[in-house]
Design an enzyme around this catalytic site. Structure first.
Site, PDB file in Angstrom:
ATOM      1  N   ASN A  20      -9.931  -1.800  11.774  1.00 49.81           N
ATOM      2  CA  ASN A  20     -11.284  -1.999  11.250  1.00 49.81           C
ATOM      3  C   ASN A  20     -11.338  -3.202  10.307  1.00 49.81           C
ATOM      4  OD1 ASN A  20      -9.748  -1.018   9.208  1.00 49.81           O
ATOM      5  ND2 ASN A  20     -11.045   0.740   8.719  1.00 49.81           N
ATOM      6  N   ASP A  58       0.835  -1.205   0.000  1.00 47.43           N
ATOM      7  CA  ASP A  58       0.000   0.000   0.000  1.00 47.43           C
ATOM      8  C   ASP A  58       0.870   1.255   0.000  1.00 47.43           C
ATOM      9  OD1 ASP A  58       0.832  -0.279   2.658  1.00 47.43           O
ATOM     10  OD2 ASP A  58      -1.153  -0.819   3.393  1.00 47.43           O
TER      11      ASP A  58
END
Ligand code: GLP
Length: 240
Positions: A136, A67
């Site tokens: 999350n 990422d």
């Protein structure tokens, strides 16, 4: 899913290094996706130590970036490419030319994402994907809600991710709001996935990951459907 629970972070790092070293020993030019974040750093330090002792050769490895923040160039201290280079690529002695990078610039980003997915496909998929677990349930920056077939792409970071990333860079004001991530589809197709999880603050999301409903709201729950997943957690993170 195979679950390995270690006593502490140090043992987790040794176990993770062993798993990565086995993949590298079996295939010297393995295609390996490596996460940044805090959790895998102990693994990378152990691998670097083994290389320094002449016990590991990563010179032929093919490394894929997981990422990146959009708009953050490689020379910026927050560059996730830079973090990966400092913690993994350089200490292991893999040429930077063997790294398949994600774009950081918004210019031509879509085309660069397609080129990345093409490179993953040409490599025959990742031999090993080393992933951390977001608060999350994000993997890379595959933020919820996330489709299991989502390709490599740019996304807006959620508040939860901005807050968790704040600890890396000294506050939420220093965390970019947009990022690019290797696609969920590319991660799910890896031949082997190593998910590393440490600390009591990850306990609830780890429970949802391994035994909660499989849902786009918890992207890591898709790992329940992936082949050859090893969840490597320390006791603090394990929801017992
Ligand atoms: C970050 C990154 C992920 C990382 C995860 C866990 O937001 N986007 O690539 O794996 O969250 O990070 P950490 O290991 O620091 O808990």
């Amino acid at each position: 899913m195979k679950l390995i629970v270690t006593d502490d972070y140090e043992a987790l790092s040794l176990a993770g290094a062993e798993i990565m070293a086995e993949v590298m020993a079996a295939k010297s030019d393995a295609a390996v996706l490596v996460a940044t974040g805090d959790t895998p750093m102990g693994i990378y330090r152990e691998l670097a130590a083994r290389r320094a002792q002449g016990r590991l050769d990563a010179s032929r490895l093919r490394i894929f970036q997981l990422d990146e923040y959009v708009g953050v160039p490689p020379q910026d201290e927050r560059s996730l490419y830079g973090w990966m280079a400092r913690s993994f690529v350089h200490p292991l002695g893999t040429p930077e030319a063997s790294v398949v990078r994600l774009p950081w610039s918004a210019n031509g980003l879509e085309a660069s994402c397609r080129a990345y997915d093409q490179a993953v496909q040409s490599a025959g998929g990742f031999d090993l994907a080393v992933l951390g677990l977001g608060p999350n349930g994000h993997l890379g920056f595959n933020e919820p809600p996330c489709d299991a077939h989502a390709p490599t792409r740019a996304i807006d970071l959620t508040e939860a991710s901005i807050e968790s990333n704040a600890s890396y860079w000294g506050g939420t004001h220093r965390v970019p709001h947009r990022a690019v991530t290797a696609g969920m589809a590319q991660l799910m197709a890896a031949h082997e996935i190593l998910l590393v999880v440490s600390g009591a603050h990850k306990r609830d999301i780890l429970r949802l990951t391994v035994s909660g409903p499989i849902t786009p709201d918890v992207p890591s729950s898709f790992l329940q459907q992936a082949a050859n997943v090893i969840v490597l957690a320390d006791r603090a993170a394990w929801p017992s």
